[in-house]
Design a protein around this motif. Structure first.
Motif, PDB file in Angstrom:
ATOM      1  N   LEU A   1     -26.402   2.903  -3.686  1.00  0.00           N
ATOM      2  CA  LEU A   1     -25.283   3.664  -3.135  1.00  0.00           C
ATOM      3  C   LEU A   1     -24.518   4.328  -4.270  1.00  0.00           C
ATOM      4  CD1 LEU A   1     -23.932   1.054  -0.550  1.00  0.00           C
ATOM      5  CD2 LEU A   1     -25.218   3.132  -0.044  1.00  0.00           C
ATOM      6  N   GLY A   2     -23.913   5.461  -3.960  1.00  0.00           N
ATOM      7  CA  GLY A   2     -23.106   6.162  -4.962  1.00  0.00           C
ATOM      8  C   GLY A   2     -21.628   6.034  -4.698  1.00  0.00           C
ATOM      9  N   GLY A   3     -21.250   5.088  -3.841  1.00  0.00           N
ATOM     10  CA  GLY A   3     -19.841   4.913  -3.502  1.00  0.00           C
ATOM     11  C   GLY A   3     -19.657   3.646  -2.695  1.00  0.00           C
ATOM     12  N   LYS A   4     -18.590   3.606  -1.912  1.00  0.00           N
ATOM     13  CA  LYS A   4     -18.198   2.401  -1.219  1.00  0.00           C
ATOM     14  C   LYS A   4     -18.487   2.462   0.284  1.00  0.00           C
ATOM     15  CE  LYS A   4     -16.276  -0.641  -2.456  1.00  0.00           C
ATOM     16  NZ  LYS A   4     -16.862  -1.960  -2.810  1.00  0.00           N
ATOM     17  N   ILE A   5     -18.767   1.292   0.852  1.00  0.00           N
ATOM     18  CA  ILE A   5     -18.922   1.100   2.291  1.00  0.00           C
ATOM     19  C   ILE A   5     -17.736   0.273   2.770  1.00  0.00           C
ATOM     20  CG2 ILE A   5     -20.356   0.131   4.122  1.00  0.00           C
ATOM     21  CD1 ILE A   5     -21.658   2.496   2.711  1.00  0.00           C
ATOM     22  N   VAL A   6     -17.132   0.703   3.882  1.00  0.00           N
ATOM     23  CA  VAL A   6     -15.923   0.038   4.377  1.00  0.00           C
ATOM     24  C   VAL A   6     -16.063  -0.243   5.865  1.00  0.00           C
ATOM     25  CG1 VAL A   6     -13.427   0.293   4.761  1.00  0.00           C
ATOM     26  CG2 VAL A   6     -14.453   1.089   2.618  1.00  0.00           C
ATOM     27  N   ILE A   7     -15.618  -1.429   6.280  1.00  0.00           N
ATOM     28  CA  ILE A   7     -15.577  -1.807   7.690  1.00  0.00           C
ATOM     29  C   ILE A   7     -14.169  -1.547   8.220  1.00  0.00           C
ATOM     30  CG2 ILE A   7     -15.664  -3.769   9.289  1.00  0.00           C
ATOM     31  CD1 ILE A   7     -17.857  -4.941   7.436  1.00  0.00           C
ATOM     32  N   VAL A   8     -14.091  -0.895   9.367  1.00  0.00           N
ATOM     33  CA  VAL A   8     -12.800  -0.577   9.992  1.00  0.00           C
ATOM     34  C   VAL A   8     -12.752  -1.260  11.356  1.00  0.00           C
ATOM     35  CG1 VAL A   8     -11.253   1.251  10.771  1.00  0.00           C
ATOM     36  CG2 VAL A   8     -12.732   1.633   8.783  1.00  0.00           C
ATOM     37  N   PRO A   9     -12.067  -2.422  11.452  1.00  0.00           N
ATOM     38  CA  PRO A   9     -12.033  -3.160  12.732  1.00  0.00           C
ATOM     39  C   PRO A   9     -11.428  -2.334  13.867  1.00  0.00           C
ATOM     40  CG  PRO A   9     -11.275  -4.535  10.921  1.00  0.00           C
ATOM     41  CD  PRO A   9     -11.378  -3.143  10.373  1.00  0.00           C
TER      42      PRO A   9
ATOM     43  N   LYS B   1       0.842  -1.193   0.000  1.00  0.00           N
ATOM     44  CA  LYS B   1       0.000   0.000   0.000  1.00  0.00           C
ATOM     45  C   LYS B   1       0.880   1.247   0.000  1.00  0.00           C
ATOM     46  CE  LYS B   1      -1.731   1.922   3.654  1.00  0.00           C
ATOM     47  NZ  LYS B   1      -1.329   3.325   3.379  1.00  0.00           N
ATOM     48  N   PRO B   2       0.759   2.079  -1.015  1.00  0.00           N
ATOM     49  CA  PRO B   2       1.508   3.339  -1.011  1.00  0.00           C
ATOM     50  C   PRO B   2       1.046   4.248   0.130  1.00  0.00           C
ATOM     51  CG  PRO B   2       0.665   2.830  -3.207  1.00  0.00           C
ATOM     52  CD  PRO B   2      -0.016   1.909  -2.250  1.00  0.00           C
ATOM     53  N   GLN B   3       1.946   5.085   0.620  1.00  0.00           N
ATOM     54  CA  GLN B   3       1.586   6.013   1.686  1.00  0.00           C
ATOM     55  C   GLN B   3       0.503   6.994   1.242  1.00  0.00           C
ATOM     56  OE1 GLN B   3       2.604   5.990   4.952  1.00  0.00           O
ATOM     57  NE2 GLN B   3       3.451   4.001   4.349  1.00  0.00           N
ATOM     58  N   GLU B   4       0.442   7.262  -0.061  1.00  0.00           N
ATOM     59  CA  GLU B   4      -0.532   8.220  -0.579  1.00  0.00           C
ATOM     60  C   GLU B   4      -1.965   7.707  -0.524  1.00  0.00           C
ATOM     61  OE1 GLU B   4       3.438   9.070  -2.318  1.00  0.00           O
ATOM     62  OE2 GLU B   4       2.203   7.264  -2.058  1.00  0.00           O
ATOM     63  N   ILE B   5      -2.142   6.420  -0.312  1.00  0.00           N
ATOM     64  CA  ILE B   5      -3.484   5.836  -0.270  1.00  0.00           C
ATOM     65  C   ILE B   5      -3.798   5.416   1.163  1.00  0.00           C
ATOM     66  CG2 ILE B   5      -5.000   4.041  -1.178  1.00  0.00           C
ATOM     67  CD1 ILE B   5      -3.226   3.797  -3.601  1.00  0.00           C
ATOM     68  N   SER B   6      -4.938   5.841   1.687  1.00  0.00           N
ATOM     69  CA  SER B   6      -5.340   5.465   3.040  1.00  0.00           C
ATOM     70  C   SER B   6      -5.708   3.987   3.094  1.00  0.00           C
ATOM     71  CB  SER B   6      -6.535   6.300   3.489  1.00  0.00           C
ATOM     72  OG  SER B   6      -7.697   5.936   2.747  1.00  0.00           O
ATOM     73  N   PHE B   7      -5.689   3.421   4.301  1.00  0.00           N
ATOM     74  CA  PHE B   7      -6.126   2.034   4.455  1.00  0.00           C
ATOM     75  C   PHE B   7      -7.566   1.873   3.979  1.00  0.00           C
ATOM     76  CE2 PHE B   7      -2.650   1.720   7.657  1.00  0.00           C
ATOM     77  CZ  PHE B   7      -2.043   0.570   7.179  1.00  0.00           C
ATOM     78  N   VAL B   8      -8.410   2.862   4.268  1.00  0.00           N
ATOM     79  CA  VAL B   8      -9.827   2.781   3.906  1.00  0.00           C
ATOM     80  C   VAL B   8      -9.997   2.737   2.389  1.00  0.00           C
ATOM     81  CG1 VAL B   8     -12.013   4.054   3.926  1.00  0.00           C
ATOM     82  CG2 VAL B   8     -10.701   3.783   6.037  1.00  0.00           C
TER      83      VAL B   8
ATOM     84  N   VAL C   1     -15.372   6.639  -0.836  1.00  0.00           N
ATOM     85  CA  VAL C   1     -15.935   5.919   0.311  1.00  0.00           C
ATOM     86  C   VAL C   1     -16.992   6.794   0.974  1.00  0.00           C
ATOM     87  CG1 VAL C   1     -15.438   4.917   2.565  1.00  0.00           C
ATOM     88  CG2 VAL C   1     -13.843   4.581   0.657  1.00  0.00           C
ATOM     89  N   LEU C   2     -18.192   6.256   1.092  1.00  0.00           N
ATOM     90  CA  LEU C   2     -19.311   7.006   1.654  1.00  0.00           C
ATOM     91  C   LEU C   2     -19.373   6.909   3.172  1.00  0.00           C
ATOM     92  CD1 LEU C   2     -22.217   6.014  -0.760  1.00  0.00           C
ATOM     93  CD2 LEU C   2     -20.950   8.166  -0.731  1.00  0.00           C
ATOM     94  N   GLU C   3     -19.201   5.693   3.702  1.00  0.00           N
ATOM     95  CA  GLU C   3     -19.371   5.458   5.139  1.00  0.00           C
ATOM     96  C   GLU C   3     -18.418   4.372   5.601  1.00  0.00           C
ATOM     97  OE1 GLU C   3     -23.424   4.247   5.541  1.00  0.00           O
ATOM     98  OE2 GLU C   3     -24.233   6.118   4.749  1.00  0.00           O
ATOM     99  N   THR C   4     -17.990   4.482   6.867  1.00  0.00           N
ATOM    100  CA  THR C   4     -17.222   3.403   7.490  1.00  0.00           C
ATOM    101  C   THR C   4     -17.965   2.932   8.739  1.00  0.00           C
ATOM    102  OG1 THR C   4     -15.901   4.927   8.838  1.00  0.00           O
ATOM    103  CG2 THR C   4     -15.017   4.330   6.673  1.00  0.00           C
ATOM    104  N   TYR C   5     -17.799   1.645   9.039  1.00  0.00           N
ATOM    105  CA  TYR C   5     -18.464   1.032  10.187  1.00  0.00           C
ATOM    106  C   TYR C   5     -17.443   0.224  10.978  1.00  0.00           C
ATOM    107  CZ  TYR C   5     -23.023   1.955   7.975  1.00  0.00           C
ATOM    108  OH  TYR C   5     -24.125   2.556   7.417  1.00  0.00           O
ATOM    109  N   PRO C   6     -17.560   0.204  12.310  1.00  0.00           N
ATOM    110  CA  PRO C   6     -16.702  -0.700  13.084  1.00  0.00           C
ATOM    111  C   PRO C   6     -17.121  -2.149  12.852  1.00  0.00           C
ATOM    112  CG  PRO C   6     -18.330   0.321  14.517  1.00  0.00           C
ATOM    113  CD  PRO C   6     -18.470   0.980  13.169  1.00  0.00           C
ATOM    114  N   LEU C   7     -16.233  -3.071  13.179  1.00  0.00           N
ATOM    115  CA  LEU C   7     -16.522  -4.488  12.959  1.00  0.00           C
ATOM    116  C   LEU C   7     -17.774  -4.930  13.708  1.00  0.00           C
ATOM    117  CD1 LEU C   7     -15.642  -7.140  11.665  1.00  0.00           C
ATOM    118  CD2 LEU C   7     -14.124  -7.512  13.623  1.00  0.00           C
ATOM    119  N   ALA C   8     -18.009  -4.360  14.878  1.00  0.00           N
ATOM    120  CA  ALA C   8     -19.183  -4.727  15.671  1.00  0.00           C
ATOM    121  C   ALA C   8     -20.491  -4.380  14.954  1.00  0.00           C
ATOM    122  CB  ALA C   8     -19.136  -4.046  17.032  1.00  0.00           C
ATOM    123  N   ARG C   9     -20.422  -3.481  13.967  1.00  0.00           N
ATOM    124  CA  ARG C   9     -21.611  -3.091  13.206  1.00  0.00           C
ATOM    125  C   ARG C   9     -21.529  -3.568  11.750  1.00  0.00           C
ATOM    126  NH1 ARG C   9     -22.043   3.141  13.757  1.00  0.00           N
ATOM    127  NH2 ARG C   9     -23.931   2.768  12.511  1.00  0.00           N
TER     128      ARG C   9
END
Length: 306
Positions: A298-306, A116-123, A277-285
């Motif tokens: 949706l008009g974009g991506k949904i991402v889970i962030v543990p 992963k390049p530094q220029e790109i976030s994990f999300v 990325v439109l929204e992020t959710y914790p793993l519990a959700r």
């Protein structure tokens, strides 16, 4: 120092609906030869997660089945024979079979993981192994030139938006077909907008009287059949949603190209494509995150962030 021996993972206990999903605990996976263990920092959610849970890709996986098809994170252990990656490196990729991305830890195949390049976030990185590679392949499987026309059915979603952004990079004259609510998202990419539904084919003909040089399909079924006659060459129809219908109509399903993940990472690193990325959710959700994707529109991506 406390050594972590178990970690949470989101699973489905059986094939079917969301009522079978649950957050469980499992031993921290051990990487096999050629694999790396990562601490997951983000995991993309895709319609394919729902299809997989429902058994659309087969129904023989051991249960409970870990969910999630794309992840980014930090390497914390190496399997035997892995020399190209090191502990502490930031990577992204698709989980090894049976592992799942919706987890605190997962395993990637080292040969298929990309730094992963530094220029790109994990999300943002977590949206690329599935959605990003699909968008890249759909715009390169059939080569067209700058100034030629690209028609995208289902252009309003996360993959569709990336397809249109790649089209802008190549100078294609793009037309995106999507719900009326997606007009602004599509026009922001420089593409012309056509509302999905009755009258879509006629509206496309008005914009492309000579037909489309390439038709990219992200919907399938009857909407695809309605627009298929508008492509100049049936062989220039490519579908990521309905390979069977595309093939029947003279086109083809999406073919995964070699090195595609590294290629789309380079495009995003250069700032030419934004995963949106439109929204992020914790793993519990995680169940809520999957439900958002399952609802569609949706008009974009949904991402889970543990």
């Amino acid at each position: 120092m406390t050594v972590t021996t178990t970690s949470p993972v989101f699973v489905t206990a059986r094939y079917g609906g969301p009522e079978h999903q649950e957050l469980a605990e499992r031993p921290v996976p051990e990487p096999r030869p050629g694999e790396v263990l990562i601490e997951v920092r983000a995991a993309g959610v895709n319609p394919a997660d729902v299809k997989r849970r429902e058994g659309a890709f087969g129904n023989s996986a051991p249960m409970p089945m870990p969910m999630g098809l794309e992840a980014s994170g930090v390497v914390v252990a190496l399997g035997e024979g892995v020399t190209a990656l090191a502990v502490g490196e930031e990577v992204l990729g698709a989980p090894a079979r049976g592992q799942g991305a919706f987890a605190s830890h997962t395993v990637l195949r080292a040969a298929e993981a990309v730094r992963k390049p530094q220029e790109i976030s994990f999300v943002d990185a977590a949206t690329l192994p599935v959605a990003g590679t699909t968008a890249y392949d759909l715009t390169h499987q059939v080569e067209i030139e700058a100034g030629q026309s690209l028609l995208v059915l289902g252009a309003g979603g996360g993959v569709g938006r990336m397809v249109l952004q790649i089209a802008a990079v190549h100078g294609f004259a793009a037309v995106g077909v999507a719900s009326a609510a997606k007009r602004e998202l599509i026009e922001e990419t420089g593409a012309a907008f056509v509302a999905a539904g009755p009258g879509a084919a006629e509206a496309v003909r008005d914009l492309l009287p000579d037909g489309a040089d390439l038709l990219v399909d992200l919907v399938g079924g009857e909407p695809l059949r309605a627009l298929a006659p508008l492509v100049k060459d049936p062989a220039h129809l490519v579908s990521a949603a309905d390979a069977a219908t595309a093939t029947e109509l003279g086109g083809a399903g999406r073919e995964r190209s070699e090195g595609v993940l590294e290629k789309i990472v380079g495009v995003v690193e250069a700032g030419l494509v934004d995963p949106h990325v439109l929204e992020t959710y914790p793993l519990a959700r995680a169940a809520e995150a999957i439900a958002r994707v399952e609802q569609g529109h949706l008009g974009g991506k949904i991402v889970i962030v543990p």
